[in-house]
Design an enzyme around this catalytic site. Structure first.
Site, PDB file in Angstrom:
ATOM      1  N   ASN A   1      50.132  12.822  40.011  1.00  0.00           N
ATOM      2  CA  ASN A   1      50.507  12.294  41.334  1.00  0.00           C
ATOM      3  C   ASN A   1      49.481  11.288  41.846  1.00  0.00           C
ATOM      4  OD1 ASN A   1      48.356  13.924  42.002  1.00  0.00           O
ATOM      5  ND2 ASN A   1      49.572  15.504  43.014  1.00  0.00           N
TER       6      ASN A   1
ATOM      7  N   ASP B   1      34.669  18.425  41.069  1.00  0.00           N
ATOM      8  CA  ASP B   1      35.400  19.510  41.722  1.00  0.00           C
ATOM      9  C   ASP B   1      35.207  20.851  41.016  1.00  0.00           C
ATOM     10  OD1 ASP B   1      36.817  18.694  39.469  1.00  0.00           O
ATOM     11  OD2 ASP B   1      38.548  17.960  40.578  1.00  0.00           O
TER      12      ASP B   1
ATOM     13  N   GLU C   1      44.331  15.457  46.750  1.00  0.00           N
ATOM     14  CA  GLU C   1      45.780  15.469  46.576  1.00  0.00           C
ATOM     15  C   GLU C   1      46.464  14.504  47.559  1.00  0.00           C
ATOM     16  OE1 GLU C   1      46.947  16.789  44.010  1.00  0.00           O
ATOM     17  OE2 GLU C   1      46.838  18.965  43.926  1.00  0.00           O
TER      18      GLU C   1
ATOM     19  N   HIS D   1      46.227  11.738  41.880  1.00  0.00           N
ATOM     20  CA  HIS D   1      45.028  12.298  42.507  1.00  0.00           C
ATOM     21  C   HIS D   1      43.771  11.982  41.704  1.00  0.00           C
ATOM     22  CE1 HIS D   1      45.480  16.531  40.451  1.00  0.00           C
ATOM     23  NE2 HIS D   1      44.578  15.847  39.805  1.00  0.00           N
TER      24      HIS D   1
END
Ligand code: GLP
Length: 241
Positions: free
Chosen positions: A136, A67, A143, A138
């Site tokens: 979370n 990313d 996400e 990810h």
């Protein structure tokens, strides 16, 4: 999923680096999918040490990163290109022309994502994908949401992620709100996946990823369906399992 228990961050980093090192030794022209964040820094340090000792040769490898923040140029010290260069590329003999990240400066998201999909297709598949895990759950910047996105896409970062990554920026307002990330299908198509996780604050995410329902609300949970996943986690990160 193979879960390898490490004592602490340093032990996790040594074990993860050994797995990547064996991949590079077995296939000197392999494609490594690489990750940023604090989790893999120690892994990169150990790979650099292996290179300096003369045990590892990265001259034949190709790298594709997960990313990049949208809007950050390569010379911004918070861009993921800068991170990779600082922690790994500039310290080993990787061919700079064989290192790829999404282009954060491309403002047209469709164009940036299409170009990165073409890069991924052109390298012929990822042999080993290194991943960290978000608080979370990810992976990359995929996400929590209603779907698993297949290919490279532009994401709106969640508040949790913006807060978690704020520590690297001068202020929360400087944290980019969007990023380009490799999609879940691409990650799942990697031949091997290696996840590094450390710290008590990741314990719930590790539990949900490894043993929770497979849901796009915890993007990492899809890894339960991959047939060659190794998670190297320290005792703190495994404390809820
Ligand atoms: C970041 C990155 C992820 C990384 C994760 C965890 O936002 N996009 O690739 O795995 O969050 O980061 P850290 O290792 O710093 O906890």
């Amino acid at each position: 999923m193979r879960i390898i228990r490490a004592k602490d961050y340093d032990d996790m980093s040594r074990k993860a680096a050994a797995i990547i090192a064996s991949q590079v030794i077995m296939k000197p022209n392999c494609v490594l999918g690489l990750a940023t964040g604090s989790s893999p820094i120690g892994t990169y340090d150990n790979l650099v040490a292996g290179y300096e000792k003369g045990d590892l040769d990265f001259s034949g490898i190709t790298t594709v990163n997960l990313d990049e923040y949208k809007g950050l140029p390569r010379d911004n010290d918070q861009s993921y290109y800068y991170f990779m260069n600082h922690h790994f590329f500039s310290r080993v003999n990787v061919n700079p022309e064989r290192t790829f990240l999404p282009d954060g400066t491309e403002t047209d998201s469709d164009k940036a994502c299409r170009a990165y999909n073409e890069v991924i297709a052109s390298v012929g598949g990822i042999d080993l994908q290194l991943l960290g895990l978000g608080h979370n759950g990810h992976i990359g910047f995929n996400e929590p949401g209603d779907v698993f996105e297949a290919q490279t896409h532009c994401v709106d970062l969640t508040e949790t992620t913006i807060k978690a990554n704020q520590r690297f920026f001068a202020s929360i307002d400087d944290v980019p709100r969007q990023a380009y990330t490799m999609g879940i299908k691409t990650i799942m198509q990697a031949k091997k996946v290696l996840v590094v996780v450390s710290g008590k604050d990741k314990a719930a995410a590790v539990k949900a990823t490894c043993f929770g329902p497979i849901t796009p609300q915890v993007q990492g949970s899809i890894l339960q369906l991959h047939n060659d996943v190794t998670i190297v986690a320290d005792e703190a990160a495994l404390s809820e399992i």
